[in-house]
Design a protein around this motif. Structure first.
Motif, PDB file in Angstrom:
ATOM      1  N   SER A   1       0.860  -1.185   0.000  1.00 24.09           N
ATOM      2  CA  SER A   1       0.000   0.000   0.000  1.00 24.09           C
ATOM      3  C   SER A   1       0.895   1.234   0.000  1.00 24.09           C
ATOM      4  O   SER A   1       1.811   1.324   0.820  1.00 24.09           O
ATOM      5  CB  SER A   1      -0.925   0.007   1.217  1.00 24.09           C
ATOM      6  OG  SER A   1      -1.979   0.927   0.990  1.00 24.09           O
TER       7      SER A   1
ATOM      8  N   TYR B   1     -10.936  10.746   0.961  1.00 21.58           N
ATOM      9  CA  TYR B   1     -10.497   9.481   0.372  1.00 21.58           C
ATOM     10  C   TYR B   1     -11.467   8.388   0.797  1.00 21.58           C
ATOM     11  O   TYR B   1     -11.813   8.292   1.977  1.00 21.58           O
ATOM     12  CB  TYR B   1      -9.084   9.132   0.852  1.00 21.58           C
ATOM     13  CG  TYR B   1      -8.549   7.816   0.324  1.00 21.58           C
ATOM     14  CD1 TYR B   1      -8.433   6.706   1.156  1.00 21.58           C
ATOM     15  CD2 TYR B   1      -8.144   7.682  -0.998  1.00 21.58           C
ATOM     16  CE1 TYR B   1      -7.939   5.500   0.677  1.00 21.58           C
ATOM     17  CE2 TYR B   1      -7.651   6.471  -1.483  1.00 21.58           C
ATOM     18  CZ  TYR B   1      -7.548   5.382  -0.637  1.00 21.58           C
ATOM     19  OH  TYR B   1      -7.070   4.184  -1.122  1.00 21.58           O
TER      20      TYR B   1
ATOM     21  N   GLY C   1     -11.084   5.022  -0.485  1.00 23.70           N
ATOM     22  CA  GLY C   1     -10.555   3.814  -1.082  1.00 23.70           C
ATOM     23  C   GLY C   1     -10.305   4.028  -2.564  1.00 23.70           C
ATOM     24  O   GLY C   1     -10.415   5.152  -3.073  1.00 23.70           O
TER      25      GLY C   1
ATOM     26  N   ASP D   1     -19.122   8.067   4.923  1.00 17.01           N
ATOM     27  CA  ASP D   1     -18.022   7.106   4.925  1.00 17.01           C
ATOM     28  C   ASP D   1     -17.351   7.165   6.299  1.00 17.01           C
ATOM     29  O   ASP D   1     -16.504   8.024   6.546  1.00 17.01           O
ATOM     30  CB  ASP D   1     -17.028   7.424   3.804  1.00 17.01           C
ATOM     31  CG  ASP D   1     -15.839   6.482   3.834  1.00 17.01           C
ATOM     32  OD1 ASP D   1     -14.961   6.622   2.963  1.00 17.01           O
ATOM     33  OD2 ASP D   1     -15.776   5.621   4.739  1.00 17.01           O
TER      34      ASP D   1
ATOM     35  N   VAL E   1     -15.537   4.715   7.561  1.00 15.47           N
ATOM     36  CA  VAL E   1     -14.492   3.676   7.638  1.00 15.47           C
ATOM     37  C   VAL E   1     -13.447   4.049   8.682  1.00 15.47           C
ATOM     38  O   VAL E   1     -12.966   3.212   9.437  1.00 15.47           O
ATOM     39  CB  VAL E   1     -13.848   3.461   6.246  1.00 15.47           C
ATOM     40  CG1 VAL E   1     -12.553   2.660   6.342  1.00 15.47           C
ATOM     41  CG2 VAL E   1     -14.836   2.767   5.306  1.00 15.47           C
TER      42      VAL E   1
HETATM   43  P1  KE4 Z   1      -9.473   0.236   2.736  1.00 12.43           P
HETATM   44  O1  KE4 Z   1      -9.860  -0.231   1.333  1.00 12.43           O
HETATM   45  O2  KE4 Z   1      -8.053   0.727   2.803  1.00 12.43           O
HETATM   46  O3  KE4 Z   1      -9.792  -0.793   3.805  1.00 12.43           O
HETATM   47  O4  KE4 Z   1     -10.395   1.500   3.085  1.00 12.43           O
HETATM   48  C1  KE4 Z   1     -10.431   2.586   2.222  1.00 12.43           C
HETATM   49  C2  KE4 Z   1     -10.890   3.804   3.003  1.00 12.43           C
HETATM   50  C3  KE4 Z   1     -12.197   4.232   2.859  1.00 12.43           C
HETATM   51  N1  KE4 Z   1     -12.661   5.304   3.541  1.00 12.43           N
HETATM   52  C4  KE4 Z   1     -11.851   5.995   4.381  1.00 12.43           C
HETATM   53  C5  KE4 Z   1     -12.393   7.179   5.106  1.00 12.43           C
HETATM   54  C6  KE4 Z   1     -10.506   5.600   4.560  1.00 12.43           C
HETATM   55  O5  KE4 Z   1      -9.701   6.310   5.393  1.00 12.43           O
HETATM   56  C7  KE4 Z   1     -10.000   4.486   3.857  1.00 12.43           C
HETATM   57  C8  KE4 Z   1      -8.562   4.026   3.965  1.00 12.43           C
HETATM   58  N2  KE4 Z   1      -7.700   4.850   4.722  1.00 12.43           N
HETATM   59  C9  KE4 Z   1      -6.283   4.773   4.387  1.00 12.43           C
HETATM   60  C10 KE4 Z   1      -5.499   5.687   5.333  1.00 12.43           C
HETATM   61  N3  KE4 Z   1      -5.724   7.044   5.088  1.00 12.43           N
HETATM   62  C11 KE4 Z   1      -5.795   3.365   4.421  1.00 12.43           C
HETATM   63  C12 KE4 Z   1      -4.296   3.192   4.431  1.00 12.43           C
HETATM   64  C13 KE4 Z   1      -3.791   2.639   3.132  1.00 12.43           C
HETATM   65  O6  KE4 Z   1      -4.279   3.041   2.052  1.00 12.43           O
HETATM   66  O7  KE4 Z   1      -2.858   1.795   3.212  1.00 12.43           O
END
Ligand code: KE4
Length: 413
Positions: free
Chosen positions: A3, A124, A126, A219, A221
């Protein structure tokens, strides 16, 4: 490197390879110990290698890793989420936050028969194609907020407006009357650094989306179960039509979830026509880890969130004092155990003001903090996380580390 945000590209130096983690600490392959403020980018709210979570996974594993068929644990997870989060009338488990937001967007488009979506600049969600348009996190850090490979025909269906700007949002709805399926937002953006919504902003968005018959997707997450047990939905009192989760609900194992109004969720296959599927969705190991962590949060919610707030306040004020003492202009945005130290003297209220930060100084500070045994997120445009396992001693050591880091940087300037 699986990542990009782990790559240390914007802060210089080689990324550390981590061998193990425990409580508030990471241990690299050379045996060095660091106080960790990444927490696997949010999931490890109780601290790393939590004993009970580990035992829950070990015990689930005794029955096998994955069945490809419904099982009790995923039902228990759905019961927990829909019982504790009133806006989730139904929920679908997936394997990442990306899958959760990608699926929620598809459901919004399928349910409204509209194609356009509105997102907030530098939020962000994803790496789903429709959402890699002016995205935050690593996309912002590496200067490619809009990724190559997303067909222009798709990207043009994503309308982007600045955060905390209701005027711009009104105009976007005006110009795309009747065409917007949904607005997706991090109700507490953490991917341009931590930037709280202005008072009344989320309420205004709720009113506009209702008026325009566009669905509102929170969102959560990152913010879900992080800033409060009920996340930003609880703190803001605003009820989205759909919401997405990830990170904390998996206790460190791969997980995501989307859910909300039953009339919408019933349109997801197999009950309805909107298709979404996943080999490991509701995976017993991820459910065991997530349920264990969520149950501990639920059973100790006052104690845990009060501690996280206390540690967050202690750290933010300590860092602010140290910077002020050395005449270094900083802005620290914090909500509970999520915070970002911006190297700018101005308020940071959106991506434009965040980008005014001195990213070279952040990079130097990051490296000095690493030298001093503190592991911050390797980007000015990310959020740092405090866990329940961080205590006064770790916070005080971090403040001292920051003091000596700034002393060294400005002594050499
Ligand atoms: P994942 O697909 O990484 O599990 O989630 C995507 C996502 C969706 N929504 C929000 C608000 C998020 O912060 C994220 C992912 N966050 C990043 C860090 N800023 C993950 C770290 C990475 O990309 O390795």
């Amino acid at each position: 490197m699986n990542s990009p945000v782990r790559a240390f590209r914007s802060v210089g130096g080689d990324p550390l390879f981590i061998e193990k983690a425990d409580g508030p600490f990471l241990f690299d392959a050379d045996g060095n110990r660091y106080i960790d403020y990444v927490g696997s980018w949010g999931p490890m709210i109780l601290g790393h290698n939590h004993r009970e979570t580990r035992r829950a996974v070990e015990s689930a594993l005794k029955n096998g890793a994955s069945f490809g068929a419904p099982g009790e644990l995923e039902v228990r997870m759905a019961e927990f989420l829909t019982e504790k989060l009133p806006h989730l009338e139904m929920v679908r488990m997936v394997n990442s936050g990306t899958e959760a937001t990608m699926s929620a967007i598809r459901l919004a488009r399928g349910a409204t028969h509209r194609d356009k979506i509105i997102k907030i600049s530098c939020c962000y969600h994803g790496h789903g194609d429709s959402l890699l348009v002016e995205a935050g996190s690593g996309a912002l850090t590496f200067g490619t907020p809009s990724s190559p490979g997303v067909p222009p025909a798709l990207a043009e269906l994503t309308i982007v407006v600045p955060f905390n700007d209701t005027g711009a949002l009104e105009k976007a709805f005006e110009r795309n009357k009747g065409e917007v399926a949904c607005l997706i937002i991090e109700p507490l953006p953490g991917n341009m650094g931590t930037i709280p919504p202005k008072d009344g902003y989320l309420q205004a968005i709720r009113e506009m989306t209702t008026r325009e018959r566009a669905l509102l997707i929170f969102d959560e997450v990152m913010s879900g179960f992080r800033v409060a047990f009920g996340g930003m939905t609880e703190l803001s009192g605003v009820k989205p039509d759909l919401a997405t989760y990830g990170k904390i609900i998996g206790g460190g194992l791969p997980v995501g979830a989307y859910g909300g109004r039953a009339d919408l969720m019933k349109q997801v296959s197999p009950q309805g026509p909107v298709y979404q599927a996943g080999t490991l969705s509701g995976n017993p190991l991820a459910m065991a880890a997530g349920l264990c962590q969520l149950r501990i949060l639920n059973e100790n919610k006052d104690k845990i969130y009060v501690h996280l707030e206390k540690m967050g306040d202690l750290l933010a004020s300590g860092l602010r004092d140290v910077a002020t003492k050395r005449g270094v202009p900083v802005t620290i945005n914090r909500v509970g155990s999520m915070f970002t130290l911006f190297f700018t003297g101005e308020k940071v209220v959106d991506d434009a003001s965040a980008r005014k930060s001195d990213t070279d100084l952040f990079a130097r500070f990051f490296r000095e903090m690493l030298e001093n045994g503190v592991y911050l997120p390797p980007s000015q445009f990310e959020t740092a996380f405090i866990s329940y396992s961080h205590g006064n001693s770790e916070i005080e050591k971090t403040i001292r580390a920051a003091d000596s880091a700034l002393e060294k940087i400005f002594r050499e300037k």
